[in-house]
Write a protein that holds these residues in place. Structure first.
Motif, PDB file in Angstrom:
ATOM      1  N   GLY A   1       0.285  -9.599   7.578  1.00 54.45           N
ATOM      2  CA  GLY A   1       0.521  -8.157   7.501  1.00 54.45           C
ATOM      3  C   GLY A   1       1.012  -7.747   6.128  1.00 54.45           C
ATOM      4  N   ASP A   2       0.737  -6.495   5.772  1.00 54.01           N
ATOM      5  CA  ASP A   2       1.104  -5.990   4.453  1.00 54.01           C
ATOM      6  C   ASP A   2       2.256  -4.988   4.549  1.00 54.01           C
ATOM      7  OD1 ASP A   2      -0.804  -7.479   3.309  1.00 54.01           O
ATOM      8  OD2 ASP A   2      -2.292  -5.889   3.255  1.00 54.01           O
ATOM      9  N   HIS A   3       2.765  -4.630   3.379  1.00 54.05           N
ATOM     10  CA  HIS A   3       3.775  -3.575   3.313  1.00 54.05           C
ATOM     11  C   HIS A   3       3.082  -2.228   3.159  1.00 54.05           C
ATOM     12  CE1 HIS A   3       7.552  -5.890   2.764  1.00 54.05           C
ATOM     13  NE2 HIS A   3       6.706  -6.828   2.400  1.00 54.05           N
ATOM     14  N   VAL A   4       3.603  -1.225   3.820  1.00 46.15           N
ATOM     15  CA  VAL A   4       3.070   0.122   3.654  1.00 46.15           C
ATOM     16  C   VAL A   4       4.222   1.055   3.274  1.00 46.15           C
ATOM     17  CG1 VAL A   4       1.956   2.075   4.765  1.00 46.15           C
ATOM     18  CG2 VAL A   4       1.174  -0.212   5.262  1.00 46.15           C
ATOM     19  N   VAL A   5       4.042   1.783   2.173  1.00 49.28           N
ATOM     20  CA  VAL A   5       5.045   2.755   1.744  1.00 49.28           C
ATOM     21  C   VAL A   5       4.485   4.140   2.050  1.00 49.28           C
ATOM     22  CG1 VAL A   5       6.367   3.623  -0.187  1.00 49.28           C
ATOM     23  CG2 VAL A   5       5.775   1.221  -0.086  1.00 49.28           C
ATOM     24  N   VAL A   6       5.165   4.850   2.944  1.00 44.93           N
ATOM     25  CA  VAL A   6       4.720   6.202   3.296  1.00 44.93           C
ATOM     26  C   VAL A   6       5.555   7.194   2.506  1.00 44.93           C
ATOM     27  CG1 VAL A   6       4.472   7.876   5.143  1.00 44.93           C
ATOM     28  CG2 VAL A   6       4.042   5.477   5.585  1.00 44.93           C
ATOM     29  N   ILE A   7       4.893   8.073   1.752  1.00 47.25           N
ATOM     30  CA  ILE A   7       5.640   9.088   1.004  1.00 47.25           C
ATOM     31  C   ILE A   7       5.348  10.471   1.566  1.00 47.25           C
ATOM     32  CG2 ILE A   7       5.775   7.734  -1.121  1.00 47.25           C
ATOM     33  CD1 ILE A   7       3.463   9.428  -2.167  1.00 47.25           C
ATOM     34  N   ASN A   8       6.170  11.411   1.199  1.00 49.42           N
ATOM     35  CA  ASN A   8       6.033  12.813   1.635  1.00 49.42           C
ATOM     36  C   ASN A   8       6.055  12.961   3.156  1.00 49.42           C
ATOM     37  OD1 ASN A   8       5.919  13.819  -0.929  1.00 49.42           O
ATOM     38  ND2 ASN A   8       3.703  13.597  -1.065  1.00 49.42           N
ATOM     39  N   SER A   9       6.906  12.169   3.822  1.00 49.05           N
ATOM     40  CA  SER A   9       6.925  12.267   5.280  1.00 49.05           C
ATOM     41  C   SER A   9       7.529  13.592   5.738  1.00 49.05           C
ATOM     42  CB  SER A   9       7.722  11.115   5.875  1.00 49.05           C
ATOM     43  OG  SER A   9       9.094  11.338   5.698  1.00 49.05           O
ATOM     44  N   LYS A  10       8.155  14.316   4.831  1.00 50.21           N
ATOM     45  CA  LYS A  10       8.715  15.611   5.203  1.00 50.21           C
ATOM     46  C   LYS A  10       7.614  16.637   5.421  1.00 50.21           C
ATOM     47  CE  LYS A  10      12.407  18.719   3.685  1.00 50.21           C
ATOM     48  NZ  LYS A  10      13.277  18.552   4.830  1.00 50.21           N
TER      49      LYS A  10
ATOM     50  N   HIS B   1       0.849  -1.186   0.000  1.00 55.97           N
ATOM     51  CA  HIS B   1       0.000   0.000   0.000  1.00 55.97           C
ATOM     52  C   HIS B   1       0.885   1.236   0.000  1.00 55.97           C
ATOM     53  CE1 HIS B   1      -3.333  -2.566   1.367  1.00 55.97           C
ATOM     54  NE2 HIS B   1      -2.409  -3.160   2.080  1.00 55.97           N
ATOM     55  N   VAL B   2       0.376   2.298  -0.592  1.00 60.45           N
ATOM     56  CA  VAL B   2       1.097   3.559  -0.516  1.00 60.45           C
ATOM     57  C   VAL B   2       0.234   4.542   0.259  1.00 60.45           C
ATOM     58  CG1 VAL B   2       0.237   4.451  -2.721  1.00 60.45           C
ATOM     59  CG2 VAL B   2       2.424   5.250  -1.836  1.00 60.45           C
ATOM     60  N   TYR B   3       0.888   5.346   1.114  1.00 65.20           N
ATOM     61  CA  TYR B   3       0.151   6.330   1.904  1.00 65.20           C
ATOM     62  C   TYR B   3       0.853   7.671   1.789  1.00 65.20           C
ATOM     63  CZ  TYR B   3      -2.071   8.588   5.878  1.00 65.20           C
ATOM     64  OH  TYR B   3      -2.775   9.456   6.675  1.00 65.20           O
ATOM     65  N   ASP B   4       0.110   8.668   1.345  1.00 61.45           N
ATOM     66  CA  ASP B   4       0.679  10.002   1.201  1.00 61.45           C
ATOM     67  C   ASP B   4       0.513  10.749   2.523  1.00 61.45           C
ATOM     68  OD1 ASP B   4       1.611  12.399   0.436  1.00 61.45           O
ATOM     69  OD2 ASP B   4       0.219  12.692  -1.236  1.00 61.45           O
ATOM     70  N   ALA B   5       1.636  11.015   3.204  1.00 64.35           N
ATOM     71  CA  ALA B   5       1.574  11.628   4.531  1.00 64.35           C
ATOM     72  C   ALA B   5       1.508  13.146   4.488  1.00 64.35           C
ATOM     73  CB  ALA B   5       2.781  11.194   5.366  1.00 64.35           C
ATOM     74  N   LYS B   6       1.317  13.683   3.325  1.00 64.54           N
ATOM     75  CA  LYS B   6       1.317  15.149   3.206  1.00 64.54           C
ATOM     76  C   LYS B   6       0.155  15.762   3.990  1.00 64.54           C
ATOM     77  CE  LYS B   6       1.727  18.775  -0.169  1.00 64.54           C
ATOM     78  NZ  LYS B   6       1.723  19.136  -1.565  1.00 64.54           N
ATOM     79  N   TRP B   7       0.464  16.679   4.891  1.00 62.49           N
ATOM     80  CA  TRP B   7      -0.509  17.384   5.719  1.00 62.49           C
ATOM     81  C   TRP B   7      -1.321  16.445   6.608  1.00 62.49           C
ATOM     82  CZ3 TRP B   7      -1.509  22.614   6.388  1.00 62.49           C
ATOM     83  CH2 TRP B   7      -0.738  23.466   5.613  1.00 62.49           C
ATOM     84  N   GLN B   8      -0.783  15.279   6.937  1.00 65.40           N
ATOM     85  CA  GLN B   8      -1.484  14.340   7.805  1.00 65.40           C
ATOM     86  C   GLN B   8      -0.801  14.294   9.163  1.00 65.40           C
ATOM     87  OE1 GLN B   8      -4.278  12.935   6.398  1.00 65.40           O
ATOM     88  NE2 GLN B   8      -3.654  14.216   4.679  1.00 65.40           N
ATOM     89  N   ASP B   9      -1.626  14.061  10.188  1.00 68.32           N
ATOM     90  CA  ASP B   9      -1.074  13.921  11.529  1.00 68.32           C
ATOM     91  C   ASP B   9      -0.436  12.536  11.656  1.00 68.32           C
ATOM     92  OD1 ASP B   9      -0.455  13.844  14.133  1.00 68.32           O
ATOM     93  OD2 ASP B   9      -2.495  13.920  14.905  1.00 68.32           O
ATOM     94  N   PRO B  10       0.868  12.446  11.930  1.00 71.03           N
ATOM     95  CA  PRO B  10       1.516  11.127  11.970  1.00 71.03           C
ATOM     96  C   PRO B  10       0.953  10.224  13.055  1.00 71.03           C
ATOM     97  CG  PRO B  10       2.999  12.837  12.727  1.00 71.03           C
ATOM     98  CD  PRO B  10       1.825  13.525  12.106  1.00 71.03           C
ATOM     99  N   TYR B  11       0.493  10.816  14.164  1.00 71.02           N
ATOM    100  CA  TYR B  11       0.023   9.972  15.268  1.00 71.02           C
ATOM    101  C   TYR B  11      -1.353   9.404  14.992  1.00 71.02           C
ATOM    102  CZ  TYR B  11       4.174  10.907  17.756  1.00 71.02           C
ATOM    103  OH  TYR B  11       5.486  10.924  18.096  1.00 71.02           O
ATOM    104  N   ARG B  12      -2.172  10.144  14.218  1.00 71.95           N
ATOM    105  CA  ARG B  12      -3.471   9.567  13.845  1.00 71.95           C
ATOM    106  C   ARG B  12      -3.301   8.627  12.659  1.00 71.95           C
ATOM    107  NH1 ARG B  12      -7.598  14.556  14.837  1.00 71.95           N
ATOM    108  NH2 ARG B  12      -7.144  14.694  17.052  1.00 71.95           N
ATOM    109  N   SER B  13      -2.362   8.968  11.760  1.00 71.03           N
ATOM    110  CA  SER B  13      -2.102   8.084  10.622  1.00 71.03           C
ATOM    111  C   SER B  13      -1.549   6.751  11.104  1.00 71.03           C
ATOM    112  CB  SER B  13      -1.096   8.721   9.677  1.00 71.03           C
ATOM    113  OG  SER B  13      -1.505   9.998   9.324  1.00 71.03           O
TER     114      SER B  13
END
Lengths: 178, 148
Positions: A53-62, A18-30
């Protein structure tokens, strides 16, 4: 087992990326959301002992967004085990050092505290921007929906659109804005 | 002791204490070291093991129930509702399926399970339950006054 059935079986237990775009997301709720995917908690075949369990790719963590003034108030503690080896790093300092660490720590603390935790973390891949290595990118088959929509910034809207936006009143040309 | 038959006479040879202890030792046959050799230690361990076994019978039921709820929570979130809504909706429609059947259906017959969630969701929507306030009624469910 027929060939079709075997394929179904493989498909059920296959690891999904899975890919997850972390842009403007709260890391603790994500992290609470990503935990379900990392542990396979979102599958009806879940069992603590079956490795689903699956793989998760988090992008835009900056470009994550912490709530309130947490950038200044949240503190990460580390101890080197030597005397006076304790350090307290503010969230913004840590983020400057490594933009992936806050997401990683958030997910790590959201996972259940057991021996499986470090192995589950191996399935989490975090990237500070949207550049994913090709060998990872070709596995990805699903995108996790963001918790909240990314707001559009005023300075990112084209000037033409801003100028044409209906206004309630127009200042006179010689009006001095302070 | 009364020996009514030859059978019982044969069985009852030896002192009573030996047979009493043997019953306990048999339960401790797979233990290690003095736990299976010294009676005073054996009886302690065996009694504790039996207590654990009794507790475990209850805990196992709770664990399985928890696992099934977890699985159903996963299965229902795929269709946009949660487990509580599913249970409430099905109960109101007089569809009396337990957690085991629902969990098995969600794994082995996902389409049937989807139909069940649709029914539960429609019923919950009809009864104005708070949890489905923001969810649309599934379009493939034809009510025609039958669901209520």
């Amino acid at each position: 087992m027929s060939l079709a059935r075997r394929g179904q079986h493989w498909g059920t237990f296959a690891r999904i990326w899975h890919v997850y775009d972390a842009k403007w997301q709260d890391p603790y709720r994500s992290a609470k959301l990503l935990k379900d995917y990392l542990m396979g908690l979102y599958k009806p075949i879940y069992h603590p002992l079956n490795d689903c369990g699956d793989h998760v790719v988090v992008i835009n963590s900056k470009e994550i967004a912490l709530r309130g003034d947490e950038w200044r108030k949240r503190v990460y503690f580390h101890h080197t085990t030597y005397h006076g080896g304790a350090t307290w790093t503010l969230a913004w300092e840590l983020h400057n050092k490594d933009p992936t660490l806050i997401v990683e720590k958030a997910v790590y603390s959201a996972l259940p505290k057991n021996l499986q935790r470090r192995h589950t973390m191996q399935r989490l891949h975090i990237f500070p921007n949207n550049k994913i290595p090709k060998d990872i990118l070709e596995n990805i088959s699903n995108q996790i929906k963001q918790l909240r929509p990314v707001p559009v910034r005023l300075d990112h809207i084209p000037k033409e659109e801003v100028d044409n936006f209906p206004q309630l009143l127009k200042y006179p040309k010689d009006y001095v804005l302070r | 002791m009364v020996f009514l038959s030859l059978n019982l006479l044969v069985r009852a040879r030896g002192p009573d204490e030996f047979w009493r202890k043997r019953k306990i030792f048999k339960l401790a046959a797979h233990y290690i070291g003095r736990r299976k050799n010294c009676y005073s230690i054996t009886i302690r361990t065996v009694q504790r093991a039996l207590v654990y076994a009794t507790q475990g019978r209850h805990e196992k039921k709770e664990d399985i129930r928890e696992l099934r709820e977890q699985r159903l929570e996963a299965a229902t979130t795929q269709h946009g509702i949660n487990f509580r809504t599913l249970k409430e909706g099905l109960a109101r429609c007089n569809i009396l399926l337990n957690r085991k059947v629902l969990a098995d259906l969600s794994i082995w017959e996902p389409r049937s399970f989807k139909a069940l969630t649709d029914i539960a969701c429609t019923r919950a929507k009809q009864d104005h339950l708070k949890t489905v306030h923001n969810i649309e009624v599934p379009k493939n469910v034809f009510v025609r006054g039958l669901i209520k």
